[in-house]
Each structure stands twice: as C-alpha cells, then as structure tokens.
Design a protein around this motif. Structure first.
Motif, PDB file in Angstrom:
ATOM      1  N   VAL A  21      36.639  23.711  90.301  1.00  0.00           N
ATOM      2  CA  VAL A  21      35.308  23.572  89.691  1.00  0.00           C
ATOM      3  C   VAL A  21      34.492  24.839  89.915  1.00  0.00           C
ATOM      4  O   VAL A  21      33.864  25.352  88.984  1.00  0.00           O
ATOM      5  CB  VAL A  21      34.573  22.325  90.237  1.00  0.00           C
ATOM      6  CG1 VAL A  21      33.083  22.359  89.882  1.00  0.00           C
ATOM      7  CG2 VAL A  21      35.221  21.060  89.705  1.00  0.00           C
ATOM      8  N   PHE A  40      27.459  20.055  88.705  1.00  0.00           N
ATOM      9  CA  PHE A  40      28.913  19.892  88.707  1.00  0.00           C
ATOM     10  C   PHE A  40      29.461  20.231  90.100  1.00  0.00           C
ATOM     11  O   PHE A  40      30.279  19.492  90.666  1.00  0.00           O
ATOM     12  CB  PHE A  40      29.501  20.796  87.633  1.00  0.00           C
ATOM     13  CG  PHE A  40      30.904  20.489  87.185  1.00  0.00           C
ATOM     14  CD1 PHE A  40      31.716  19.565  87.818  1.00  0.00           C
ATOM     15  CD2 PHE A  40      31.419  21.152  86.083  1.00  0.00           C
ATOM     16  CE1 PHE A  40      33.010  19.309  87.383  1.00  0.00           C
ATOM     17  CE2 PHE A  40      32.717  20.907  85.628  1.00  0.00           C
ATOM     18  CZ  PHE A  40      33.504  19.981  86.286  1.00  0.00           C
ATOM     19  N   ALA A  44      31.259  17.674  92.771  1.00  0.00           N
ATOM     20  CA  ALA A  44      32.636  17.959  93.197  1.00  0.00           C
ATOM     21  C   ALA A  44      32.728  18.035  94.724  1.00  0.00           C
ATOM     22  O   ALA A  44      33.636  17.446  95.324  1.00  0.00           O
ATOM     23  CB  ALA A  44      33.126  19.260  92.558  1.00  0.00           C
ATOM     24  N   CYS A  77      31.946  13.786  87.974  1.00  0.00           N
ATOM     25  CA  CYS A  77      32.649  15.016  87.593  1.00  0.00           C
ATOM     26  C   CYS A  77      33.450  14.818  86.309  1.00  0.00           C
ATOM     27  O   CYS A  77      33.546  15.747  85.495  1.00  0.00           O
ATOM     28  CB  CYS A  77      33.578  15.479  88.712  1.00  0.00           C
ATOM     29  SG  CYS A  77      32.695  16.200  90.100  1.00  0.00           S
ATOM     30  N   TYR A  80      31.156  15.543  83.625  1.00  0.00           N
ATOM     31  CA  TYR A  80      30.847  16.973  83.517  1.00  0.00           C
ATOM     32  C   TYR A  80      31.994  17.742  82.873  1.00  0.00           C
ATOM     33  O   TYR A  80      31.763  18.738  82.178  1.00  0.00           O
ATOM     34  CB  TYR A  80      30.496  17.571  84.876  1.00  0.00           C
ATOM     35  CG  TYR A  80      29.214  17.016  85.460  1.00  0.00           C
ATOM     36  CD1 TYR A  80      28.141  16.661  84.648  1.00  0.00           C
ATOM     37  CD2 TYR A  80      29.085  16.837  86.831  1.00  0.00           C
ATOM     38  CE1 TYR A  80      26.979  16.147  85.187  1.00  0.00           C
ATOM     39  CE2 TYR A  80      27.913  16.321  87.377  1.00  0.00           C
ATOM     40  CZ  TYR A  80      26.863  15.981  86.554  1.00  0.00           C
ATOM     41  OH  TYR A  80      25.706  15.477  87.093  1.00  0.00           O
TER      42      TYR A  80
END
Length: 141
Positions: A21, A40, A44, A77, A80
């Motif tokens: 990520v 994000f 994560a 996530c 996202y």
C-alpha cells in the motif's frame, strides 16, 4: 506455537500488504497527499497493528475484538483498492495484486479467528493456531 505476533501468518501477510500500500500510494497524484493516501495507509497499518495488539490479550473475547477490528480495516482497504482503480490511480495489474493480497490476509485472519473460537482450552496465546487446518488457501482454489 506462536511466541510473537510476528509468527502469525495472518500478520505476516498483513505486514506485506502494508508495504504494498505504501509503495502504491507513492504513485498517487499530489492532490491525494492529504486525502486518499493517508486514509488508505492508516487503514492498512491498522490491520497488522490490531493483530499484534490482540495477540497479547489473554481472553478469547479480547483477542477476537482486536482481530475483528483488523477485519474491518481490511474491508476498508478493499474499498480503497476499488476506489483507486476507479479513479485510475492504479492499473488492472496493481488492482489485482492488492485484491489478491486482501483475499489472502482475510482468509488467514478468518482462519486464525476460527481457531481461537474453537479452542476451548484457550488460556494463553500459545494455544492459537498458526495456520488454518482445513480450508484451502486463497489463490490455490
């Protein structure tokens, strides 16, 4: 037996996902510097962080609460990743790689939780399974 949260397979895959990520969001436009990127990244990081925190909890309910928070962050996530693709910040290859990572973390984390739920003798974290016993791993089905 897990001696550290780093021994948990779900945590190992979650940590690798965080690294992916961070690498991916480095390519996002500057306009997302204070928008999607930190959201994000925080979501994560929350996944392996909650696995780590839950590892040291002694009771089933405490452990599962932290692992459930990790599952929630994982689903955040997932959104996202979809949003990043739809905004054309990532291509299909990056999308597929991140999606597969999410699936793998989700599978191992769910299996770990099932092991805790099914373990009547749970008195310490050493009784928790490291890997699932029955179901086949994602991407190998």
């Amino acid at each position: 037996m897990a001696k550290s949260f780093t021994d948990i397979v779900a945590w190992q895959f979650a940590h690798a996902f965080v690294l992916s990520v961070y690498k991916t969001t480095q390519t996002f436009p500057d306009t997302e510097r204070f928008g999607l990127c930190p959201q994000f990244q925080r979501a994560a990081v929350s996944i392996p962080a909650n696995i780590a925190e839950g590892f040291k909890k002694l009771g089933k309910a405490d452990k599962l609460r932290f692992f459930n928070i990790a599952q929630g962050s994982l689903e955040e996530c997932r959104y996202y990743v979809i949003l990043s693709r739809d905004l054309q910040y990532i291509g299909e290859t990056a999308y597929q790689a991140l999606w597969n990572d999410i699936e793998k973390v989700s599978w191992y984390l769910s299996a770990y939780c099932k092991g805790i739920i099914n373990n009547a003798a749970l008195g310490s974290q050493s009784h928790c399974p490291l890997t699932p016993a029955n179901d086949s791993e994602p991407n190998s089905r």
